[in-house]
Design an enzyme around this catalytic site. Structure first.
Site, PDB file in Angstrom:
ATOM      1  N   SER A 236      -0.272 -11.940  -3.552  1.00 44.90           N
ATOM      2  CA  SER A 236      -0.353 -12.318  -2.260  1.00 44.90           C
ATOM      3  C   SER A 236      -0.853 -13.643  -2.143  1.00 44.90           C
ATOM      4  CB  SER A 236      -1.679 -11.163  -1.627  1.00 44.90           C
ATOM      5  OG  SER A 236      -2.900 -11.377  -2.282  1.00 44.90           O
ATOM      6  N   LYS A 237      -1.553 -14.108  -1.200  1.00 46.09           N
ATOM      7  CA  LYS A 237      -2.213 -14.767  -0.510  1.00 46.09           C
ATOM      8  C   LYS A 237      -3.356 -15.664  -1.357  1.00 46.09           C
ATOM      9  CE  LYS A 237       0.667 -17.702   2.758  1.00 46.09           C
ATOM     10  NZ  LYS A 237       1.805 -16.918   3.994  1.00 46.09           N
ATOM     11  N   ARG A 238      -3.992 -14.704  -1.735  1.00 51.87           N
ATOM     12  CA  ARG A 238      -5.633 -14.703  -1.663  1.00 51.87           C
ATOM     13  C   ARG A 238      -5.355 -14.774  -3.400  1.00 51.87           C
ATOM     14  NH1 ARG A 238      -7.738  -9.265  -2.711  1.00 51.87           N
ATOM     15  NH2 ARG A 238      -5.945  -9.380  -1.459  1.00 51.87           N
ATOM     16  N   ASP A 239      -4.178 -13.736  -3.631  1.00 48.64           N
ATOM     17  CA  ASP A 239      -4.340 -14.500  -5.597  1.00 48.64           C
ATOM     18  C   ASP A 239      -3.964 -15.366  -5.834  1.00 48.64           C
ATOM     19  OD1 ASP A 239      -3.428 -10.823  -5.351  1.00 48.64           O
ATOM     20  OD2 ASP A 239      -2.150 -12.839  -5.303  1.00 48.64           O
TER      21      ASP A 239
END
Ligand code: GLU
Length: 467
Positions: A236-239
């Protein structure tokens, strides 16, 4: 034969850690074999491609030192060449115009699915010899036989031609489709080894069939597995699925990011630390793992600390100067960067962390951290701090040894432990309970600033005890 690999990103989203790992493996394979590495921007999807995404590709590759020998080539600049090859395929009888309506194609696909078969075009226009330039153009895929992909990572993968469509190679407006442009480019650029994500494995038999129709050399293929998030799920964008440049902004070092990436899917015994030259010397695409690997942010931090500790201070000065600029910190207001780095590189995780933990040397603070002040700036320590102020003031040569002696002698005089004096001193001069060891902290801060802040701390205790 000269090995030639390529990295061929589509600038439809920002290049992220997964994409860069594909680039790294391609680059390493080329460098290991003294070959060439080509950068190709696959920007034919004009609606979804952005200039920003192109820039992130160029900047990201440069930041990591993944140099290319040829390119960057832009597919949008090669449309004439694609048209030429499409024409060639039409003339050799390997492609045909197709007038089937979207509805018809949809209908036969649905029908196939209801009968439990793979949805595919039925070849209705294959032998109609239609000559109409306003139609789509399909590739005449062989009807029987197999395509065997001897993949360097996945092993032997066999595809039945009967399962493959007559895929569209040109849209009705004449623009080429993905499989056609990739084939033409890999052929023209004389790519010997295609290393890419395994989401492209299903395109490979189609591309091989087109290459065969063009009597082109078939490259070797290596399809590498995706990278998953730390939880083993889709990235995901977060990781890490945001831009690769985010890692630069967060103060990671290129060597650490490359070392981290190379170990996501590739190993050599249980060695963890690989310099770039070691990676180049040891890397072989055949040793890449077939199963997906998951991100491990703690490992990246661990690697970054390793590279930070061992980095040449002069190089770190350049990076830190940039970060300071962004933070509006003036280097002249504090210690020399090399002296600062010498201390901070052993106790911080990233360059950004280093910069943030160094603000105190360059800017005065407005307030003490509440708990630290409550716990350490108390009346009992007032007299020792005053005595310490005088002892520090008397120092002629402001160095660690003299600072240490002043603190030790004052502590002895008041019969208190070093820590009992050191921590209030730290809170007084930094505003918090956390900083490098106290001698280093004071040395870096300089005599004048240390005395000034200590005086303020003393005043603070006095005012507080009055109120
Ligand atoms: N442009 C494709 C992508 O970004 C890669 C094509 C290829 O490597 O063959 O997914």
């Amino acid at each position: 034969m000269m090995i030639k690999t390529r990295f061929a990103p589509s600038p439809t989203g920002l290049l992220h850690i997964g994409g860069i790992r594909t680039a790294l493996f391609s680059w390493l394979y080329a460098r290991h074999n003294n070959g060439k590495f080509v950068l190709r921007i696959e920007d034919t999807d004009r609606e979804r491609s952005t200039d920003e995404a192109v820039q992130v590709i160029l900047d990201g590759m440069e930041w990591l030192g993944l140099t290319h020998d040829e390119g960057p080539f832009y597919q949008t600049q090669r449309f004439d060449r694609y048209r030429e090859v499409i024409q060639q395929l039409l003339e050799s009888g390997n492609a045909y115009h197709c007038t089937c309506s979207k509805e018809r194609v949809e209908q036969i696909r649905n029908q196939a699915m209801t009968n439990g078969k793979k949805p595919r075009y039925d070849g209705h226009c294959r032998s109609l010899n239609i000559d109409d330039s306003n139609t789509v153009i399909r590739f005449k895929n062989p009807i029987d036989g197999q395509v065997v992909v001897d993949d360097k990572v996945q092993g032997k993968v066999i595809f039945e031609n009967s399962e493959l469509d007559d895929l569209i190679i040109a849209r009705s407006d004449g623009t080429p489709t993905y499989n056609l442009t990739v084939v033409v480019d890999d052929m023209d650029m004389e790519i010997t080894d295609v290393i890419r994500g395994d989401d492209h494995l299903n395109n490979t038999p189609r591309q091989i069939n087109i290459l065969k129709a063009l009597s082109a050399q078939i490259p070797n293929y290596a399809h590498i597995p995706m990278i998953l998030g730390p939880d083993g799920k889709k990235l995901s964008k977060r990781d890490g699925a945001a831009s690769i440049l985010q890692y630069e902004d967060e103060g990671y070092m290129p060597e650490a990011v490359l070392n981290y990436l190379v170990r996501l899917g590739w190993s050599k015994g249980d060695q963890e630390i690989f310099s770039i030259s070691e990676m180049v010397a040891e890397f072989d695409i055949k040793d890449v793992n077939k199963s997906a690997s998951s991100l491990n942010p703690e490992k990246l931090i661990w690697l970054n600390q390793h590279y930070l500790k061992n980095a040449d201070n002069r190089l770190l000065v350049l990076s830190l100067t940039e970060i300071f600029k962004k933070m509006d910190l003036t280097i002249e207001d504090g210690p020399e960067l090399e002296a600062l780095i010498d201390v901070q590189k052993h106790r911080t995780e990233t360059l950004k962390d280093m910069a943030e933990q160094s603000v105190l040397f360059y800017q005065d603070f407005d307030e003490y951290a509440e708990n630290a002040a409550k716990k350490h700036l108390r009346p009992v320590i007032l007299e020792p701090l005053k005595a310490l102020h005088d002892a520090l003031k008397a120092i002629q040569d402001w160095n660690n040894a003299n600072i240490k002696t002043a603190i030790e002698e004052t502590a002895e005089k008041f019969e208190i432990k070093m820590g009992k004096l050191g921590q209030p001193l730290r809170v007084a001069v930094t505003g918090t309970g956390i900083s490098p060891n106290i001698d280093d902290t004071l040395r870096l801060l300089g005599q004048e600033k240390s005395l000034f802040r200590l005086r303020k701390g003393i005043d603070f205790i006095e005012n507080r005890s009055k109120s």
